[in-house]
Design an enzyme around this catalytic site. Structure first.
Site, PDB file in Angstrom:
ATOM      1  N   GLN A  98       1.401   0.896  11.734  1.00  0.00           N
ATOM      2  CA  GLN A  98       1.652  -0.253  10.840  1.00  0.00           C
ATOM      3  C   GLN A  98       0.479  -1.228  10.861  1.00  0.00           C
ATOM      4  OE1 GLN A  98       5.329  -2.376  11.593  1.00  0.00           O
ATOM      5  NE2 GLN A  98       6.287  -1.500   9.793  1.00  0.00           N
ATOM      6  N   TYR A 146       5.676   7.027  -4.709  1.00  0.00           N
ATOM      7  CA  TYR A 146       6.675   8.081  -4.898  1.00  0.00           C
ATOM      8  C   TYR A 146       6.104   9.076  -5.908  1.00  0.00           C
ATOM      9  CZ  TYR A 146       9.495   4.287  -2.996  1.00  0.00           C
ATOM     10  OH  TYR A 146       9.965   3.277  -2.194  1.00  0.00           O
ATOM     11  N   TYR A 180      10.610   5.062   4.601  1.00  0.00           N
ATOM     12  CA  TYR A 180      10.261   4.351   5.836  1.00  0.00           C
ATOM     13  C   TYR A 180      10.481   2.849   5.780  1.00  0.00           C
ATOM     14  CZ  TYR A 180       7.872   8.797   5.879  1.00  0.00           C
ATOM     15  OH  TYR A 180       7.601  10.127   5.768  1.00  0.00           O
ATOM     16  N   ARG A 238       4.406   0.656  -2.494  1.00  0.00           N
ATOM     17  CA  ARG A 238       5.708   1.063  -3.001  1.00  0.00           C
ATOM     18  C   ARG A 238       6.823   0.376  -2.197  1.00  0.00           C
ATOM     19  NH1 ARG A 238       6.305   7.254  -0.499  1.00  0.00           N
ATOM     20  NH2 ARG A 238       7.628   6.609   1.262  1.00  0.00           N
ATOM     21  N   GLY A 239       8.076   0.590  -2.625  1.00  0.00           N
ATOM     22  CA  GLY A 239       9.222   0.204  -1.810  1.00  0.00           C
ATOM     23  C   GLY A 239       9.289  -1.279  -1.525  1.00  0.00           C
ATOM     24  N   GLU A 240       9.416  -1.601  -0.255  1.00  0.00           N
ATOM     25  CA  GLU A 240       9.606  -3.015   0.117  1.00  0.00           C
ATOM     26  C   GLU A 240       8.529  -3.516   1.069  1.00  0.00           C
ATOM     27  OE1 GLU A 240      13.546  -4.484   0.734  1.00  0.00           O
ATOM     28  OE2 GLU A 240      12.926  -5.823   2.333  1.00  0.00           O
ATOM     29  N   ASP A 241       8.361  -2.848   2.185  1.00  0.00           N
ATOM     30  CA  ASP A 241       7.480  -3.435   3.198  1.00  0.00           C
ATOM     31  C   ASP A 241       6.003  -3.369   2.800  1.00  0.00           C
ATOM     32  OD1 ASP A 241       7.151  -4.675   5.821  1.00  0.00           O
ATOM     33  OD2 ASP A 241       6.073  -2.832   6.282  1.00  0.00           O
ATOM     34  N   SER A 242       5.540  -2.222   2.291  1.00  0.00           N
ATOM     35  CA  SER A 242       4.120  -2.162   1.893  1.00  0.00           C
ATOM     36  C   SER A 242       3.866  -3.116   0.725  1.00  0.00           C
ATOM     37  CB  SER A 242       3.712  -0.734   1.535  1.00  0.00           C
ATOM     38  OG  SER A 242       4.510  -0.197   0.513  1.00  0.00           O
ATOM     39  N   ASP A 279      13.253   0.982   5.725  1.00  0.00           N
ATOM     40  CA  ASP A 279      14.268   0.390   6.600  1.00  0.00           C
ATOM     41  C   ASP A 279      13.710   0.195   8.010  1.00  0.00           C
ATOM     42  OD1 ASP A 279      16.566   0.673   4.634  1.00  0.00           O
ATOM     43  OD2 ASP A 279      15.871   2.730   4.786  1.00  0.00           O
TER      44      ASP A 279
HETATM   45  O1  TRH Z   1       8.848   4.156   2.562  1.00  0.00           O
HETATM   46  P1  TRH Z   1       9.260   3.266   1.467  1.00  0.00           P
HETATM   47  O2  TRH Z   1       9.342   3.870   0.151  1.00  0.00           O
HETATM   48  O3  TRH Z   1      10.649   2.594   1.820  1.00  0.00           O
HETATM   49  C1  TRH Z   1      11.680   2.414   0.883  1.00  0.00           C
HETATM   50  C2  TRH Z   1      11.865   0.996   0.464  1.00  0.00           C
HETATM   51  O4  TRH Z   1      11.993   0.144   1.553  1.00  0.00           O
HETATM   52  C3  TRH Z   1      13.067   0.896  -0.417  1.00  0.00           C
HETATM   53  O5  TRH Z   1      13.287  -0.439  -0.810  1.00  0.00           O
HETATM   54  C4  TRH Z   1      14.263   1.391   0.338  1.00  0.00           C
HETATM   55  O6  TRH Z   1      15.386   1.318  -0.421  1.00  0.00           O
HETATM   56  C5  TRH Z   1      13.979   2.824   0.733  1.00  0.00           C
HETATM   57  O7  TRH Z   1      12.804   2.878   1.534  1.00  0.00           O
HETATM   58  C6  TRH Z   1      15.118   3.373   1.531  1.00  0.00           C
HETATM   59  O8  TRH Z   1       8.203   2.052   1.360  1.00  0.00           O
HETATM   60  P2  TRH Z   1       7.984   0.759   2.255  1.00  0.00           P
HETATM   61  O9  TRH Z   1       9.107  -0.173   2.126  1.00  0.00           O
HETATM   62  O10 TRH Z   1       6.659   0.273   1.889  1.00  0.00           O
HETATM   63  O11 TRH Z   1       7.941   1.288   3.755  1.00  0.00           O
HETATM   64  C7  TRH Z   1       6.877   2.030   4.255  1.00  0.00           C
HETATM   65  C8  TRH Z   1       6.605   1.633   5.691  1.00  0.00           C
HETATM   66  O12 TRH Z   1       5.697   2.543   6.273  1.00  0.00           O
HETATM   67  C9  TRH Z   1       5.959   0.250   5.816  1.00  0.00           C
HETATM   68  O13 TRH Z   1       6.449  -0.410   6.962  1.00  0.00           O
HETATM   69  C10 TRH Z   1       4.485   0.564   6.016  1.00  0.00           C
HETATM   70  C11 TRH Z   1       4.578   1.827   6.824  1.00  0.00           C
HETATM   71  N1  TRH Z   1       3.407   2.693   6.768  1.00  0.00           N
HETATM   72  C12 TRH Z   1       2.647   2.841   7.916  1.00  0.00           C
HETATM   73  O14 TRH Z   1       2.944   2.219   8.953  1.00  0.00           O
HETATM   74  N2  TRH Z   1       1.579   3.705   7.904  1.00  0.00           N
HETATM   75  C13 TRH Z   1       1.229   4.397   6.794  1.00  0.00           C
HETATM   76  O15 TRH Z   1       0.257   5.171   6.827  1.00  0.00           O
HETATM   77  C14 TRH Z   1       1.994   4.207   5.605  1.00  0.00           C
HETATM   78  C15 TRH Z   1       1.618   4.938   4.348  1.00  0.00           C
HETATM   79  C16 TRH Z   1       3.081   3.356   5.624  1.00  0.00           C
END
Ligand code: TRH
Length: 359
Positions: A240, A188, A19, A256-260, A21
């Site tokens: 969010q 993850y 999520y 994890r990832g980028e945004d969180s 991106d």
């Molecule tokens: O979902 P991610 O693992 O996304 C990853 C990374 O961005 C990674 O760098 C990229 O290469 C890959 O995707 C394709 O983790 P991330 O980045 O934290 O994104 C999760 C999003 O979901 C973030 O905007 C927060 C949102 N979120 C909610 O809105 N509600 C929720 O309950 C949760 C758990 C997350």
């Protein structure tokens, strides 16, 4: 409603997996629209917005299927290609015909590695193909003044200050017992989950587990044993905004990832990062580069604990010596780090300045 006075932006996003991106694009698009810049978000899979943004797009922001971009009749003054998602050729041809030419920006993934400072702002003139004559610029988010900074909405810190954590937790049906530590978990698949649980259970802890791999592992018949001090609760997908509030309400956030990962830093709370694992091992140096910056000013004992725990959680170090840091020291460091980041100009402001100056 705010008057839509500024030239429109087109923002392109392809969901690779997970999520991040769409999460980052939404974080960019919302304040942009709120500031009076109309935005069209072109996306190949908008399904996550159902839970991420159940309130729907704000005025000025519209969401469009990726495939329809090929039939667009005009393009915005600014076109953002998120994470090298490769724009539809017909749309690029439209950009090349437009006068004046739009600013074309490739928004890159976040990293603390040194290549980011070298690559931030570089131009890629298009000598062939449908975009011939245009120039694309690379815009890198980051943690230093020689990068594009981090997304930070103008009212973020005041919203945090006004936040009533007990009331919000009660609304979500989360009822910590007196003295219980609150920890959020978004991760993850992770072979170290049992080791982490053992350490969290050393003091009374309520673990709030987001949907995904960790929740599935904890609910499975062969789930790791829970230490006596640990309770856990499954959370649904939050919007969010509510996910941010979860981070503000907890004492420790596993992200994890980028945004969180970025939002945990803005929460000003201790956090444990599960970096997106890459087959070629590129995540190892990326993790170390962030820790080098983040812990540069930390007291050595605290820095050593964090490094040990972060490496173990990411499968890059030994669990045996890994321990959670002392909570007060970790909290003070998290606030100091947030203050350091707050001194940076935010990403959207920098992006606008960059476009005015270069693109
Ligand atoms: O979902 P991610 O693992 O996304 C990853 C990374 O961005 C990674 O760098 C990229 O290469 C890959 O995707 C394709 O983790 P991330 O980045 O934290 O994104 C999760 C999003 O979901 C973030 O905007 C927060 C949102 N979120 C909610 O809105 N509600 C929720 O309950 C949760 C758990 C997350």
């Amino acid at each position: 409603m705010r008057a839509m006075t500024q030239a429109r932006w087109d923002l392109f996003c392809r969901v690779i997996d997970n999520y991040g991106d769409i999460g980052v694009c939404w974080r960019l698009a919302r304040p942009l629209a709120a500031s009076g810049t109309p935005v069209r978000l072109w996306i190949d899979d908008a399904s996550a917005l159902r839970w991420m943004a159940p309130e729907g797009p704000p005025p000025g922001l519209s969401v469009h299927p990726w495939a329809e971009a090929a039939r667009a009749s005009d393009c915005g003054a600014v076109v953002i290609e998120a994470f090298g998602c490769e724009l539809p050729e017909d749309f690029v041809a439209l950009m090349a015909r437009q006068q004046p030419a739009p600013a074309w920006i490739n928004l890159e993934y976040l990293s603390a590695e040194s290549y980011v400072e070298r690559s931030h702002g570089l131009a890629s003139p298009q000598f062939s193909g449908p975009g011939r004559g245009l120039s694309k610029h690379f815009f890198y988010p980051g943690f230093s003044t020689r990068t594009g900074g981090l997304l930070r909405e103008p009212d973020l810190l005041t919203a945090q200050q006004a936040f009533d954590a007990p009331a919000w937790l009660a609304q979500q049906g989360i009822a910590p017992q007196p003295g219980e530590r609150l920890v959020s978990l978004f991760a993850y698949p992770n072979a170290g989950l049992g080791e982490l649980l053992a350490r969290l259970g050393e003091v009374p802890t309520l673990l709030l587990v987001c949907p995904g791999a960790a929740q599935a592992a904890l609910a499975a018949p062969d789930a790791p044993a829970l230490p006596p001090g640990l309770r856990w609760q499954a959370l649904p997908y939050l919007s969010q905004d509510d996910y941010d509030r979860l981070l503000w309400a907890c004492d420790l956030n596993c992200v994890r990832g980028e945004d969180s990962f970025v939002r945990a830093q803005w929460a000003g709370k201790p956090f444990l990062w599960h970096i997106y694992p890459q087959d070629d091992g590129a995540h190892g140096p990326k993790l170390e580069a962030f820790m080098d910056r983040w812990l540069a000013e930390a007291e050595p004992g605290l820095a050593a604990r964090w490094r040990g725990l972060w490496r173990a959680w990411n499968g890059l170090g030994d669990w045996a010596p890994a321990r959670l840091p002392e909570p007060r020291a970790a909290q003070a460091h998290a606030r100091a780090w947030r203050a350091q980041l707050t001194a940076q100009v935010d990403l959207l402001t920098q992006l606008r300045q960059f476009i005015r100056a270069k693109a």
